[in-house]
Design a protein around this motif. Structure first.
Motif, PDB file in Angstrom:
ATOM      1  N   ARG A   1      -2.501 -42.542  40.878  1.00  0.00           N
ATOM      2  CA  ARG A   1      -2.779 -43.857  41.457  1.00  0.00           C
ATOM      3  C   ARG A   1      -3.789 -43.729  42.580  1.00  0.00           C
ATOM      4  NH1 ARG A   1       0.325 -48.375  40.509  1.00  0.00           N
ATOM      5  NH2 ARG A   1       1.803 -47.978  38.833  1.00  0.00           N
TER       6      ARG A   1
ATOM      7  N   ASP B   1       2.589 -41.382  40.358  1.00  0.00           N
ATOM      8  CA  ASP B   1       3.773 -42.251  40.330  1.00  0.00           C
ATOM      9  C   ASP B   1       4.900 -41.612  39.514  1.00  0.00           C
ATOM     10  OD1 ASP B   1       3.161 -42.681  37.671  1.00  0.00           O
ATOM     11  OD2 ASP B   1       2.323 -44.686  37.984  1.00  0.00           O
ATOM     12  N   ARG B   2       5.962 -42.340  39.287  1.00  0.00           N
ATOM     13  CA  ARG B   2       7.139 -41.756  38.626  1.00  0.00           C
ATOM     14  C   ARG B   2       6.823 -41.248  37.223  1.00  0.00           C
ATOM     15  NH1 ARG B   2      10.678 -45.600  37.691  1.00  0.00           N
ATOM     16  NH2 ARG B   2       9.515 -47.162  38.861  1.00  0.00           N
ATOM     17  N   ARG B   3       5.853 -41.921  36.577  1.00  0.00           N
ATOM     18  CA  ARG B   3       5.485 -41.467  35.225  1.00  0.00           C
ATOM     19  C   ARG B   3       4.493 -40.313  35.255  1.00  0.00           C
ATOM     20  NH1 ARG B   3       3.122 -46.725  32.739  1.00  0.00           N
ATOM     21  NH2 ARG B   3       2.347 -46.751  34.881  1.00  0.00           N
ATOM     22  N   GLY B   4       4.107 -39.927  36.469  1.00  0.00           N
ATOM     23  CA  GLY B   4       3.111 -38.864  36.588  1.00  0.00           C
ATOM     24  C   GLY B   4       1.689 -39.385  36.469  1.00  0.00           C
ATOM     25  N   HIS B   5       1.525 -40.703  36.588  1.00  0.00           N
ATOM     26  CA  HIS B   5       0.174 -41.280  36.531  1.00  0.00           C
ATOM     27  C   HIS B   5      -0.480 -41.237  37.907  1.00  0.00           C
ATOM     28  CE1 HIS B   5       0.611 -43.815  32.600  1.00  0.00           C
ATOM     29  NE2 HIS B   5       1.029 -42.569  32.467  1.00  0.00           N
TER      30      HIS B   5
ATOM     31  N   ASP C   1      -3.024 -47.645  38.997  1.00  0.00           N
ATOM     32  CA  ASP C   1      -2.838 -46.614  37.974  1.00  0.00           C
ATOM     33  C   ASP C   1      -4.157 -46.372  37.219  1.00  0.00           C
ATOM     34  OD1 ASP C   1      -2.182 -45.120  35.756  1.00  0.00           O
ATOM     35  OD2 ASP C   1      -0.833 -46.616  34.871  1.00  0.00           O
TER      36      ASP C   1
ATOM     37  N   GLY D   1      -2.893 -38.918  33.436  1.00  0.00           N
ATOM     38  CA  GLY D   1      -1.590 -39.288  32.888  1.00  0.00           C
ATOM     39  C   GLY D   1      -0.519 -38.227  33.106  1.00  0.00           C
ATOM     40  N   ARG D   2      -0.940 -37.067  33.592  1.00  0.00           N
ATOM     41  CA  ARG D   2       0.023 -35.975  33.816  1.00  0.00           C
ATOM     42  C   ARG D   2      -0.282 -35.301  35.146  1.00  0.00           C
ATOM     43  NH1 ARG D   2      -0.586 -32.221  29.011  1.00  0.00           N
ATOM     44  NH2 ARG D   2      -2.323 -33.492  28.282  1.00  0.00           N
TER      45      ARG D   2
ATOM     46  N   ASP E   1      -6.408 -38.086  26.353  1.00  0.00           N
ATOM     47  CA  ASP E   1      -6.029 -37.980  27.767  1.00  0.00           C
ATOM     48  C   ASP E   1      -7.113 -38.602  28.640  1.00  0.00           C
ATOM     49  OD1 ASP E   1      -3.536 -36.782  27.788  1.00  0.00           O
ATOM     50  OD2 ASP E   1      -4.340 -34.727  27.805  1.00  0.00           O
TER      51      ASP E   1
END
Ligand code: LLP
Length: 431
Positions: A20, A14-18, A25, A344-345, A380
């Motif tokens: 999905r 997603d936009r945060r780099g999470h 998420d 998360g990245r 992480d």
């Protein structure tokens, strides 16, 4: 970055780099449900089953029988039951798990090289569809158990075609030096078919073989088809019985990493079906497929929390996580080689090669020997894809670690389908 072949359907960053999965998420899920956590995506399981049906549509009649050993959790198996699959069980426990998940016993096959009399009795009582006989001894024991029944019990004979498949030796089952099946070569299989055909209340409706698992070569499946056709002809000649069902086992490999070889489902379908369809007596026989891994493997993602990093200068960097061989024994047992991503990245480029170390007290407890990741940091969330088959199924309590929780994502909703074990759960049966 996110290779669609190894992650559940529609996995994205997603936009945060999470990361999905099924729209959910994974970082949020790990925060909420804890780790280690296994996450299954229902849509990916349904799609895998649909693909089987589509690939074999030109080769009908065919039945897809889920090898429930790959993951017997009700929340997972029931998806396949609702989709109309049969089930294939390797024990009484799996037969009961299949029933619980919604498979009809009559549409379930019972395998096993060491079925006890109690298991056989229970299976007969439950009305199991097919008992897959494995050995002359089992014929003798069944003869007694079915003697007074009103109707014959349909059975298959498991045979061993003497084919060494391209997989880890622990995962081969079709060779002659195997505890499974009656060898075709030398005549044991034919002799056992005769014995079954001559037994009151046993009805020999099929033969079955399983080459092994995580296989990539179409040619081996063609050889299997040919071997079963030749045996079926011999059976008809020797006993007059025309076999109505041919069980070809499972075994289709799934890629664990992007560069892993795969056997295209359509090529597999042709290789295994053509010899059988080409035979005039067997052409109309029902082909029974028993996929396990290829139905649920890609749907499952293992989610861990990074505990810390140890840099052994000049050797390797070990990134330790809060799970390991207790929830996935496959790297230690079969050299299974997985990949991973930081949930998360997920969009970040890799910066170094690391090993992912489990928390179990064994040197062999490395989930991954070498994977390129953006430098992992304590806290992480690390996700391993293609972990849906035979991981949770073989989980243990080694080191008294409770087994992980399992969640299912379906239509954007998350459900815990197996609670995280507690220490009290581990001690519960001790006296
Ligand atoms: N049919 C029979 C009779 C089997 O024994 C098996 C698996 C299957 C079907 C399903 O095979 P699949 O489609 O999943 O490859 N623990 C090992 C796998 C053992 C499989 C045993 N039999 C692993 O983690 O790779």
């Amino acid at each position: 970055m996110i290779d669609p072949a190894i992650w559940p359907l529609g996995t994205s960053a997603d936009r945060r780099g999470h990361l999905r999965v099924g729209g959910v998420d994974l970082v949020g899920l790990a925060d909420r449900l804890g780790t280690p956590l296994y996450v299954y995506d229902a849509a990916t399981i349904r799609e895998a089953h649909r693909r089987y049906l589509a690939a074999f549509a030109p080769m009908r009649p065919v039945r897809v029988s889920y090898a429930i050993k790959a993951c017997a959790l009700r929340g997972v198996a029931s998806i396949l039951a609702r989709a109309g699959a049969d089930a294939s069980a390797a024990s009484l426990g799996e037969l009961l798990a299949a029933k619980r998940a919604g498979f009809l016993p009559a549409r379930t096959q019972l395998h096993g090289n060491a079925k006890t009399d109690d298991e056989l009795r229970a299976a007969l009582r439950l009305g199991v569809g097919r008992i897959v006989i494995d050995g002359a001894d089992e014929i003798d024991r069944l003869r007694v158990l079915v003697a007074r029944r009103a109707r014959p019990q349909p059975v298959w004979l498991r045979v061993s075609p003497g084919i060494a498949a391209d997989t880890h030796p622990h995962l081969q089952t079709g060779t002659l030096d195997s505890k499974f099946g009656a060898p075709i070569a030398g005549g044991d299989a034919l002799a056992q078919c005769r014995a079954i055909a001559a037994t009151k209340n046993l009805s020999l409706v099929g033969i079955h073989a399983h080459l092994g698992t995580q296989l990539h070569e179409a040619e081996r499946y063609r050889e299997l088809g040919e071997a079963l056709v030749a045996l079926a002809r011999d059976v008809t000649r020797a006993t007059g019985v025309r076999l109505k069902e041919i069980g070809v086992g499972g075994g289709l490999a799934i890629p664990l990493r992007s560069d892993d070889p795969v056997l295209d489902l359509a090529a597999y379908a042709r290789a295994i079906s053509e010899p059988i369809r080409a035979d005039e007596t067997l052409g109309k026989a029902v082909l029974y497929l028993e996929p396990g891994r290829s139905l649920v493997g890609r749907a499952g993602v293992a989610v861990y929390r990074v505990i810390g990093t140890k840099r052994v200068t000049g050797v390797r960097t070990f990134v330790s996580v809060d799970g390991g061989m207790g929830d996935n024994i496959r790297p230690a047992l079969y050299d299974a080689t997985y990949t991973a991503a930081l949930a998360g990245r997920a969009a970040a480029a890799p910066t170094e090669h690391v090993a992912i170390a489990g928390k179990y007290c064994e040197s062999g407890d490395l989930l991954i020997r070498d994977v390129a990741l953006p430098t992992p940091e304590r806290g992480d969330v690390l996700a391993i894809p293609a972990a849906g088959a035979y991981s949770v199924a073989m989980a243990s309590n080694y080191n008294h670690h409770p087994r992980p929780a399992v969640a299912l994502i379906d239509d954007g909703r998350t459900k815990v389908i197996r609670k995280r074990e507690t220490h009290a759960d581990i001690w519960r049966l001790e006296r």
